[in-house]
Each structure stands twice: as structure tokens, then as C-alpha cells.
Design a protein around this motif. Structure first.
Motif, PDB file in Angstrom:
ATOM      1  N   PRO A 197       0.962  -1.542   0.009  1.00  0.00           N
ATOM      2  CA  PRO A 197      -0.531  -0.237  -0.328  1.00  0.00           C
ATOM      3  C   PRO A 197       0.751   1.607  -0.031  1.00  0.00           C
ATOM      4  O   PRO A 197       2.566   1.721   0.564  1.00  0.00           O
ATOM      5  N   ARG A 198       0.430   2.084  -0.644  1.00  0.00           N
ATOM      6  CA  ARG A 198       0.573   3.711  -0.853  1.00  0.00           C
ATOM      7  C   ARG A 198      -0.227   4.939  -0.265  1.00  0.00           C
ATOM      8  O   ARG A 198      -0.814   4.656  -0.250  1.00  0.00           O
ATOM      9  N   LEU A 199       0.310   5.679   1.075  1.00  0.00           N
ATOM     10  CA  LEU A 199      -0.676   6.906   1.279  1.00  0.00           C
ATOM     11  C   LEU A 199      -0.692   7.480   0.544  1.00  0.00           C
ATOM     12  O   LEU A 199      -0.320   7.926  -0.931  1.00  0.00           O
ATOM     13  N   GLY A 200      -1.857   7.838   0.668  1.00  0.00           N
ATOM     14  CA  GLY A 200      -2.747   9.060  -0.630  1.00  0.00           C
ATOM     15  C   GLY A 200      -3.366   7.607  -2.117  1.00  0.00           C
ATOM     16  O   GLY A 200      -3.577   8.569  -2.729  1.00  0.00           O
ATOM     17  N   PHE A 201      -3.129   7.212  -2.418  1.00  0.00           N
ATOM     18  CA  PHE A 201      -3.549   5.294  -2.943  1.00  0.00           C
ATOM     19  C   PHE A 201      -4.317   4.836  -2.100  1.00  0.00           C
ATOM     20  O   PHE A 201      -5.294   4.840  -3.196  1.00  0.00           O
ATOM     21  N   GLU A 202      -3.524   4.081  -1.419  1.00  0.00           N
ATOM     22  CA  GLU A 202      -4.638   3.059  -0.671  1.00  0.00           C
ATOM     23  C   GLU A 202      -5.254   3.946   0.313  1.00  0.00           C
ATOM     24  O   GLU A 202      -5.906   2.670   1.030  1.00  0.00           O
ATOM     25  N   THR A 203      -4.949   4.672   0.414  1.00  0.00           N
ATOM     26  CA  THR A 203      -5.220   5.168   1.995  1.00  0.00           C
ATOM     27  C   THR A 203      -6.665   6.575   2.078  1.00  0.00           C
ATOM     28  O   THR A 203      -6.256   7.448   0.355  1.00  0.00           O
ATOM     29  N   ASP A 204      -7.602   6.782   2.205  1.00  0.00           N
ATOM     30  CA  ASP A 204      -8.328   8.279   2.486  1.00  0.00           C
ATOM     31  C   ASP A 204      -8.325   8.638   4.004  1.00  0.00           C
ATOM     32  O   ASP A 204      -7.250   8.022   4.806  1.00  0.00           O
ATOM     33  N   HIS A 205      -9.388   9.620   4.130  1.00  0.00           N
ATOM     34  CA  HIS A 205      -9.378  10.522   5.455  1.00  0.00           C
ATOM     35  C   HIS A 205      -9.362   9.173   6.506  1.00  0.00           C
ATOM     36  O   HIS A 205      -9.801   9.756   7.892  1.00  0.00           O
ATOM     37  N   ARG A 206     -10.205   8.023   6.519  1.00  0.00           N
ATOM     38  CA  ARG A 206     -10.421   6.992   7.689  1.00  0.00           C
ATOM     39  C   ARG A 206      -9.519   6.064   7.820  1.00  0.00           C
ATOM     40  O   ARG A 206     -10.462   5.445   8.374  1.00  0.00           O
ATOM     41  N   THR A 207      -9.174   5.485   6.447  1.00  0.00           N
ATOM     42  CA  THR A 207      -7.951   4.819   6.335  1.00  0.00           C
ATOM     43  C   THR A 207      -7.629   4.288   7.833  1.00  0.00           C
ATOM     44  O   THR A 207      -6.782   4.828   8.164  1.00  0.00           O
ATOM     45  N   ILE A 208      -7.545   3.076   8.425  1.00  0.00           N
ATOM     46  CA  ILE A 208      -6.388   2.659   9.513  1.00  0.00           C
ATOM     47  C   ILE A 208      -5.837   1.217   9.185  1.00  0.00           C
ATOM     48  O   ILE A 208      -6.206   0.712   8.052  1.00  0.00           O
ATOM     49  N   PRO A 209      -4.660   1.580   9.706  1.00  0.00           N
ATOM     50  CA  PRO A 209      -4.125  -0.085   9.156  1.00  0.00           C
ATOM     51  C   PRO A 209      -3.823  -1.759   9.403  1.00  0.00           C
ATOM     52  O   PRO A 209      -3.765  -1.898   8.445  1.00  0.00           O
ATOM     53  N   HIS A 210      -5.020  -1.983   9.307  1.00  0.00           N
ATOM     54  CA  HIS A 210      -5.454  -2.990   9.447  1.00  0.00           C
ATOM     55  C   HIS A 210      -6.186  -3.040   8.462  1.00  0.00           C
ATOM     56  O   HIS A 210      -5.579  -4.517   7.851  1.00  0.00           O
ATOM     57  N   GLU A 211      -6.651  -2.024   7.204  1.00  0.00           N
ATOM     58  CA  GLU A 211      -7.722  -3.028   6.666  1.00  0.00           C
ATOM     59  C   GLU A 211      -6.797  -2.973   5.064  1.00  0.00           C
ATOM     60  O   GLU A 211      -6.636  -3.284   3.918  1.00  0.00           O
ATOM     61  N   LEU A 212      -5.221  -2.178   5.546  1.00  0.00           N
ATOM     62  CA  LEU A 212      -3.787  -1.956   4.190  1.00  0.00           C
ATOM     63  C   LEU A 212      -3.307  -3.602   4.685  1.00  0.00           C
ATOM     64  O   LEU A 212      -1.679  -3.273   3.980  1.00  0.00           O
ATOM     65  N   GLY A 213      -3.236  -4.182   5.821  1.00  0.00           N
ATOM     66  CA  GLY A 213      -2.095  -4.798   6.076  1.00  0.00           C
ATOM     67  C   GLY A 213      -0.624  -4.251   6.723  1.00  0.00           C
ATOM     68  O   GLY A 213       0.044  -5.294   6.805  1.00  0.00           O
ATOM     69  N   TRP A 214      -0.636  -2.984   7.215  1.00  0.00           N
ATOM     70  CA  TRP A 214       0.010  -2.589   8.157  1.00  0.00           C
ATOM     71  C   TRP A 214       0.586  -3.218   9.156  1.00  0.00           C
ATOM     72  O   TRP A 214       1.499  -2.707   9.532  1.00  0.00           O
ATOM     73  N   ILE A 215      -0.360  -4.169   9.384  1.00  0.00           N
ATOM     74  CA  ILE A 215       0.430  -4.020  11.121  1.00  0.00           C
ATOM     75  C   ILE A 215       1.178  -5.427  10.989  1.00  0.00           C
ATOM     76  O   ILE A 215       1.400  -6.646  10.531  1.00  0.00           O
ATOM     77  N   GLY A 216       1.889  -5.299  11.501  1.00  0.00           N
ATOM     78  CA  GLY A 216       2.678  -6.240  11.766  1.00  0.00           C
ATOM     79  C   GLY A 216       4.217  -5.266  10.780  1.00  0.00           C
ATOM     80  O   GLY A 216       5.354  -5.489  11.433  1.00  0.00           O
ATOM     81  N   THR A 217       4.086  -4.922   9.962  1.00  0.00           N
ATOM     82  CA  THR A 217       4.939  -4.123   9.217  1.00  0.00           C
ATOM     83  C   THR A 217       5.346  -3.077   9.297  1.00  0.00           C
ATOM     84  O   THR A 217       6.703  -2.259   9.200  1.00  0.00           O
ATOM     85  N   ALA A 218       4.631  -1.964   9.544  1.00  0.00           N
ATOM     86  CA  ALA A 218       4.617  -0.867  10.497  1.00  0.00           C
ATOM     87  C   ALA A 218       3.987  -0.033  11.512  1.00  0.00           C
ATOM     88  O   ALA A 218       4.009   0.849  12.792  1.00  0.00           O
ATOM     89  N   VAL A 219       2.945  -1.367  11.853  1.00  0.00           N
ATOM     90  CA  VAL A 219       2.396  -1.219  13.429  1.00  0.00           C
ATOM     91  C   VAL A 219       2.986  -2.386  14.436  1.00  0.00           C
ATOM     92  O   VAL A 219       2.899  -3.432  13.619  1.00  0.00           O
ATOM     93  N   HIS A 220       3.475  -2.236  15.154  1.00  0.00           N
ATOM     94  CA  HIS A 220       4.116  -2.696  16.488  1.00  0.00           C
ATOM     95  C   HIS A 220       3.412  -3.348  17.491  1.00  0.00           C
ATOM     96  O   HIS A 220       2.259  -2.522  17.910  1.00  0.00           O
ATOM     97  N   LEU A 221       2.136  -4.260  18.120  1.00  0.00           N
ATOM     98  CA  LEU A 221       1.347  -4.742  18.488  1.00  0.00           C
ATOM     99  C   LEU A 221       1.487  -4.453  20.206  1.00  0.00           C
ATOM    100  O   LEU A 221       0.850  -4.411  20.952  1.00  0.00           O
TER     101      LEU A 221
END
Length: 321
Positions: A197-221
Motif C-alpha cells: 500500500p501507499r499513502l494517498g493511493f490506498e488510503t483516504d481520510h478514514r483508513t486504519i492500518p488493519h485495512e491495508l495489512g500494515w499491522i506487523g510491518t508498520a505497526v508494532h502491537l
């Protein structure tokens, strides 16, 4: 920033968010094949470059980012997000620490807003934030490249290649050695193939990390103390995100690709049927043909054929429902 490499033979300027660098240099598929084979480079010099120095830089960034960076070893690449208080994605950062300085690159023209936020959060911490976009250009060498990296250049190495923070004054000379150049369209085609995913392409004003698979790669739980953490934890532990990223194979008989924002519907419903998502990035791939990433509602059946306006699309799972 307008790249000096737009003067290279065949360069066709990119538009929109990627204005300032080349979309291609005359042969899109040749450029893709070269990158896939580890040959050449991509000019990403339109991206923002921000540095953070000071003894407290990692401990301080750890409090602000979704990633665990307190003990980030020198030379290890990572990525991180900055979220709103409601957990929506505001910034995506691609970082490396060289032992004295954290270097990061961001989407074009987002560095001013990022720096303003970082400056507002300095308080008593011993850190200095600087915009280095005018002085340094990001150049990406593809995975497998054996191109030489100039001495002293900061490198961010990932499974997808190496990001070089190259002095902007050296860009032309380095391009002459590291060529051939590949444009943003080739880079984007491989990114879509890799489901990144890329910010501004796969995201809009309400996107959360879980929707794009950014949990684990960009978000440390296993870390806390950052803005938006409550949303991340609640969705992770108690619920599911409302949307999910999918990879689409598009009908190759269509002349035009469905652009960003094209609404999706189930193929089984008429053209005025309910909208279940939208195209985020569509590209032409040298092997796969027309492909895309899209955000769809979580409950869309995994095997359901879709329509992007008049273009048929078959989906592959990226984020599990």
C-alpha cells in the motif's frame, strides 16, 4: 522538487502526486523487466526527506510512531505510521538510523505537515528535526542490484531494494553510472504486484492500518504510547476493520485502466447496484497484464467477480476478512 533527470532521453513527466519525476523513459515494459531483474534505478527525488538528530531521537520517535524504534539498530530499515487520535493514517514514514541521525522519506509534499507535527511534540527532548528535501534525493535500486553505492551515502535496505539518500547535487553523476533509469510507472507496477500500500493511493481520510495489512510491518502491537493506539488495539482484539485491501486482475480487453477512485460493484448486480469499494491503484504489468489494488467492504465474498465501471475484475485476498 523537479528532478534534473527529466532531461534524460525519452523522459515523460509524471503527473499528480508524482509530478516532478519521470513517469517513464519511453518503454514501460522494458523498464519493468529491468527492475525485476535487479537492473537500473528509480528516481524518487520528488519524495520528502526529513532527519531527526539528537541523543533522544529514537526514544522520542518511539512515543510518536506506530513502530518500535527505541532500540533500532544502526542500518536496519523499518517503516512506521503516524495516526490521528481516531486511528486514521496521517503519515507513512520509511526510516533508517545511521548511528547519529534518523533518516526518513515521505510522500511528496507531506514533509511540511510532518515536520510541523514533530516540532509540536518536542517538549524537553533533545532532538532536532530538519527538512533535507532540498539537499538529498531518494534513489531506489531494485532488489538484486549490484550497483555501487557511493561512500558515505545513507542506505535503507529492504526486501524490495535499497533506498539511497543521495546528495541532490550528485544525482546526475550517479544516474550516469547506475542506469538505465526506470520511471514511476514501472516502480508502481511492481509495487502493486507486491501488494504494497501507499499513502494517498490506498488510503483516504478514514483508513486504519488493519485495512491495508500494515499491522506487523508498520505497526508494532506490543508497544503503546502513541496517538491512535486505542483504535489499533480495539480493532485488533475485539473486532474487524470495515474494509480490506484486495489485489485485482483486470479484464485485458479494455483499452483504458480504471483510474483511482473508480467505484466497484458486484458483477452479479446491475450498474446502478450498491457500491462495495473503489480502485486505489491500477497499472499495466509486463507479465500479469492490467492489475490493481482496491479497498472493498470486509463482507464482500472472496470469490465474487467484481466490476470497476465497465471493467471486469477478479480478486485475490491481500488482507483476510
Amino acid at each position: 522538487m523537479k528532478s534534473s533527470l527529466l532531461s534524460l532521453p525519452g523522459a515523460v513527466p509524471a503527473e499528480g502526486m508524482d509530478e516532478g519525476v519521470a513517469a517513464h523513459y519511453g518503454d514501460l515494459f522494458r523498464e519493468q523487466r529491468a527492475l525485476a531483474d535487479g537492473i537500473g534505478f528509480v528516481d524518487l527525488s520528488h519524495r520528502g526527506v526529513v532527519t531527526v538528530t539528537g541523543d533522544d531521537r529514537l526514544a522520542w520517535l518511539h512515543l510518536l510512531l506506530t513502530q518500535h524504534v527505541t532500540d533500532l539498530p544502526a542500518g536496519r530499515a523499518t517503516e512506521a505510521l503516524i495516526l490521528s487520535a481516531h486511528g486514521h493514517i496521517e503519515h507513512a514514514l520509511y526510516l533508517v538510523d545511521d548511528g547519529t541521525t534518523v533518516w526518513m522519506h515521505t510522500e511528496p509534499d507531506t514533509q511540511d505537515a510532518l515536520i510541523a507535527y514533530l516540532e509540536s511534540m518536542k517538549f524537553f527532548y533533545r532532538v532536532e528535526v530538519a527538512d533535507r528535501t532540498a539537499d538529498f534525493a531518494v534513489v531506489e535500486l531494485p532488489a538484486g542490484s549490484i550497483a555501487e553505492v557511493p561512500e558515505g551515502v545513507v542506505v535503507r535496505e529492504t526486501p524490495y531494494g535499497r533506498d539511497l539518500f543521495l546528495p541532490r547535487a550528485d544525482l546526475d553523476a550517479y544516474a550516469a553510472k547506475a542506469g538505465p533509469a526506470a520511471g514511476l510507472l514501472a516502480h508502481e507496477a511492481l509495487r502493486v504486484e507486491q501488494h504494497r500500500p501507499r499513502l494517498g493511493f490506498e488510503t483516504d481520510h478514514r483508513t486504519i492500518p488493519h485495512e491495508l495489512g500494515w499491522i506487523g510491518t508498520a505497526v508494532h502491537l506490543q508497544k503503546g504510547c502513541y496517538r491512535g493506539q486505542e483504535t489499533v488495539a480495539r480493532v485488533q482484539n475485539l473486532g474487524k476493520p470495515p474494509r480490506r485491501l484486495v489485489f485485482l486482475h483486470l479484464d485485458g480487453s479494455e483499452v483504458l485502466l480504471p483510474p483511482h477512485g473508480t467505484e466497484l460493484r458486484l458483477a452479479s448486480e446491475d450498474p446502478d447496484g450498491r457500491k462495495i469499494g473503489f480502485i486505489t491503484t491500477s497499472v499495466r504489468h509486463y507479465e500479469l497484464g492490467p492489475i490493481a489494488l482496491a479497498l472493498v467492504k470486509r463482507n464482500v465474498p472472496l470469490d465474487a467477480p467484481l466490476m470497476a465501471d465497465s471493467t471486469a475484475a477478479a480478486q485475490e485476498v491481500v488482507v483476510e476478512p
